[in-house]
Motif scaffolding. Structure first.
Motif, PDB file in Angstrom:
ATOM      1  N   LYS A 231     -76.229  26.348  14.003  1.00 37.46           N
ATOM      2  CA  LYS A 231     -75.721  27.412  14.871  1.00 37.46           C
ATOM      3  C   LYS A 231     -74.355  27.065  15.477  1.00 37.46           C
ATOM      4  CE  LYS A 231     -80.327  29.219  15.899  1.00 37.46           C
ATOM      5  NZ  LYS A 231     -81.308  29.604  16.938  1.00 37.46           N
ATOM      6  N   THR A 337     -70.922  32.714  19.587  1.00 35.33           N
ATOM      7  CA  THR A 337     -71.831  31.832  20.313  1.00 35.33           C
ATOM      8  C   THR A 337     -71.699  30.424  19.768  1.00 35.33           C
ATOM      9  OG1 THR A 337     -73.377  33.657  20.650  1.00 35.33           O
ATOM     10  CG2 THR A 337     -74.219  31.418  20.998  1.00 35.33           C
ATOM     11  N   SER A 340     -73.769  25.120  21.645  1.00 33.56           N
ATOM     12  CA  SER A 340     -74.387  24.857  22.948  1.00 33.56           C
ATOM     13  C   SER A 340     -75.103  26.078  23.505  1.00 33.56           C
ATOM     14  CB  SER A 340     -73.311  24.412  23.943  1.00 33.56           C
ATOM     15  OG  SER A 340     -72.462  25.505  24.262  1.00 33.56           O
ATOM     16  N   GLY A 341     -74.894  27.247  22.895  1.00 27.46           N
ATOM     17  CA  GLY A 341     -75.453  28.497  23.397  1.00 27.46           C
ATOM     18  C   GLY A 341     -74.501  29.263  24.284  1.00 27.46           C
ATOM     19  N   GLN A 342     -73.381  28.662  24.682  1.00 28.83           N
ATOM     20  CA  GLN A 342     -72.394  29.354  25.500  1.00 28.83           C
ATOM     21  C   GLN A 342     -71.590  30.313  24.626  1.00 28.83           C
ATOM     22  OE1 GLN A 342     -70.579  26.573  28.698  1.00 28.83           O
ATOM     23  NE2 GLN A 342     -71.124  25.190  27.023  1.00 28.83           N
ATOM     24  N   THR A 343     -71.255  31.468  25.206  1.00 32.04           N
ATOM     25  CA  THR A 343     -70.503  32.473  24.457  1.00 32.04           C
ATOM     26  C   THR A 343     -69.019  32.414  24.814  1.00 32.04           C
ATOM     27  OG1 THR A 343     -70.963  34.153  26.131  1.00 32.04           O
ATOM     28  CG2 THR A 343     -72.466  34.014  24.247  1.00 32.04           C
ATOM     29  N   ASP A 359     -68.023  22.654  19.237  1.00 30.74           N
ATOM     30  CA  ASP A 359     -69.287  22.455  18.530  1.00 30.74           C
ATOM     31  C   ASP A 359     -69.465  20.997  18.115  1.00 30.74           C
ATOM     32  OD1 ASP A 359     -70.205  25.019  18.811  1.00 30.74           O
ATOM     33  OD2 ASP A 359     -69.612  25.696  16.813  1.00 30.74           O
ATOM     34  N   THR A 362     -70.639  19.139  21.128  1.00 33.45           N
ATOM     35  CA  THR A 362     -72.073  19.367  21.358  1.00 33.45           C
ATOM     36  C   THR A 362     -72.907  18.557  20.375  1.00 33.45           C
ATOM     37  OG1 THR A 362     -71.661  21.595  22.198  1.00 33.45           O
ATOM     38  CG2 THR A 362     -73.882  21.125  21.410  1.00 33.45           C
ATOM     39  N   TYR A 459     -68.217  21.315  27.412  1.00 31.64           N
ATOM     40  CA  TYR A 459     -69.150  20.932  26.348  1.00 31.64           C
ATOM     41  C   TYR A 459     -69.445  19.434  26.347  1.00 31.64           C
ATOM     42  CZ  TYR A 459     -68.105  25.612  24.737  1.00 31.64           C
ATOM     43  OH  TYR A 459     -67.962  26.975  24.670  1.00 31.64           O
TER      44      TYR A 459
END
Length: 503
Positions: A231, A337, A340-343, A359, A362, A459
């Motif tokens: 992801k 996205t 980390s899930g942050q947008t 990314d 992360t 991050y």
């Protein structure tokens, strides 16, 4: 170039040594070093100093042929600046001039007898390494893609450094380490100088595999499907406009204890940055092949520590892709996205380095790192702030991060590959606010290098981290166009210091 250590005993002196050229030092006040005095049997050196033929200023040189005080064919007098102690700047100027002079001499070998131990706030190891790096730099060429190669550089090819017998073993170790560092710098230069149609993400991945095979590193290369499974939506958004497949490279040097937390280096690997839909101006766009110099510096550093057999656990992570415009490219205004899930609201697709690095930063949490340093040609704003002399250094402000910053700054000073620390403060974070996502990927023109670092900082809160912005130091433009190999010297010295502290 071949390097060695030479010592003399009571039966043999420097004056009796056979060599194409012997290099000795003199000072501005017409004072000779002890080695120079030992070659002044006929007074030729004294006469040269008194006559004003040689000023003694740092970098000045005078070649004497057939000097009666020496068996060697030539004696080269090298100005070292003011006497006692020699400043690091004067010494660096002197050895760079020496390198240029030796490259044009007819001699095949040289004996260099300089006061390595008399450089202010430096030791003999530093002085010998600086000499080796200067000599290797002077012989560097990148002409492999020319149909007609440049003439091979002539001049001295074998250099022996004269030291006391008691220092011979340590001197040989220094030479081996300096040669490894020079090889790492050369690899980073070569990768940076290659054109973007050759040095693709796949090429960087293959380079990592070759290094792994040569030095026994662990290596893993993730492809698009694996990144999708993880992801990595921010990284993948940068890859949307290119047909070149992106790569996510992980190198592991397990030189330390099995349970030792690793030091992690993360290098930005944009092999060509057009700016994407936020297209860059055409002038000097060819230099955007250098946008992978962060990745090149990680690979160059691994080349150096692999040859050294450094006793430290080090992991290198390289997210690499092109940033190109096309019908499938990410648009300004798109929201993605991150891993980390942050947008992230992408307001400018030319601010792509931070999108691939976030990314990667992360991803490295899984290694439970001791410290993490990311290296990136991230912002033109850093060039505006610091020019082309210092890289920008950013960390949070607490004891652990201050210690990391101090270690990097000290390593840079030692390696003559300097950085300057800039702030990260909550007030700058305000500039990254978005009405539609957790953050925007740009914060406007004011403090642009700082807000870029603030973006990355979001991050990295699971570990101790620093960011190096090398946009102003990784390459030179104009007539001297070419990669510099920075910050391989700083990073390698930083890792050497950590390895020594861990013993």
């Amino acid at each position: 170039m071949d390097f060695s250590i030479k010592t003399f005993d009571a039966r043999t002196t420097l004056a009796q040594a056979k060599s194409g050229v012997i290099v000795v030092g003199v000072f501005e006040n017409k004072v000779m070093t002890a080695a120079a005095a030992g070659l002044d049997g006929d007074g030729a050196i004294t006469a040269a100093l008194k006559s004003g033929d040689l000023s003694g200023k740092a970098g000045s040189t005078l070649l004497l042929r057939g000097a009666a005080g020496a068996t060697a064919e030539r004696v080269l007098l090298l100005g070292l600046g003011k006497e006692e102690p020699v400043t690091p700047k004067d010494y660096s100027t002197a050895v760079q001039a020496l390198a240029r002079t030796l490259s044009s001499l007819g001699a095949a070998d040289a004996l260099v007898s300089l006061p390595f131990e008399r450089v202010k706030e430096r030791d003999a190891n530093w002085a010998m390494q600086a000499l080796v790096l200067a000599l290797c730099e002077s012989r560097y060429r990148f002409d492999e893609l020319k149909s007609k190669k440049e003439p091979a550089p002539a001049g001295v090819r074998k250099v022996a450094l004269v030291v006391d017998a008691s220092s011979a073993a340590a001197g040989r170790a220094v030479l081996a380490q300096a040669q490894a560092l020079a090889n790492g710098v050369e690899l980073a230069k070569d990768l940076g100088n290659l054109p973007p149609n050759v040095c693709t993400p796949t090429y960087l991945a293959n380079t990592a595999k070759k290094l792994a095979k040569q030095f026994g590193f662990g290596v893993e290369v993730l492809d698009r499907k694996q990144m999708e499974a993880l992801k990595m939506g921010s990284f993948l958004s940068v890859t949307n406009g290119t047909v070149e497949p992106p790569k996510f490279i992980v190198l592991k040097h397990q030189g330390g204890k099995s349970r030792e937390a690793p030091t992690v280096l993360v290098g930005k690997g944009i092999t060509f940055d057009s700016g994407g839909i936020s297209l860059k101006p055409g002038a000097a766009m060819d230099e955007m092949k250098y946008d992978m110099c962060g990745a090149a510096s990680v690979l160059g550093t691994f080349r150096a520590i692999g040859e050294m057999g450094l006793k430290l656990n080090v992991i290198g992570v390289i997210p690499t892709t092109e940033n190109m415009p096309s019908g499938t490219a990410t648009r300004p205004g798109d929201i993605v996205t991150s891993m980390s899930g942050q947008t992230i609201e992408i307001l400018n697709t030319d601010a792509e380095g931070r999108l691939i690095l976030c990314d990667a930063l992360t991803y490295v949490e899984r290694f439970k790192p001791a410290v993490v340093v990311d290296i990136a040609t991230l912002t033109g704003a850093c060039i505006t702030a610091l020019g082309h002399h210092n890289s920008g250094l950013f960390t949070r402000h607490d004891d652990a991060h201050d210690a990391l910053a101090d270690a990097l700054l000290a390593a840079g000073k030692t390696a003559d590959d300097t950085a300057w620390r800039l702030p990260i403060e909550d007030s700058y974070q305000e500039q990254l606010k978005s009405n539609f996502a957790d953050m925007a990927n740009i914060g406007g023109a004011p403090g642009g290098s700082i807000t870029a670092a603030c973006f990355l900082e979001r991050y990295t809160r699971a570990y101790t981290w620093a960011h190096l912005d090398i946009a102003g130091t990784a390459w030179k433009g104009g007539a001297a166009k070419g990669a510099t190999g920075r910050p391989v010297p700083m990073l390698t010295t930083f890792l050497i210091n950590r390895a020594q502290a861990a013993r």
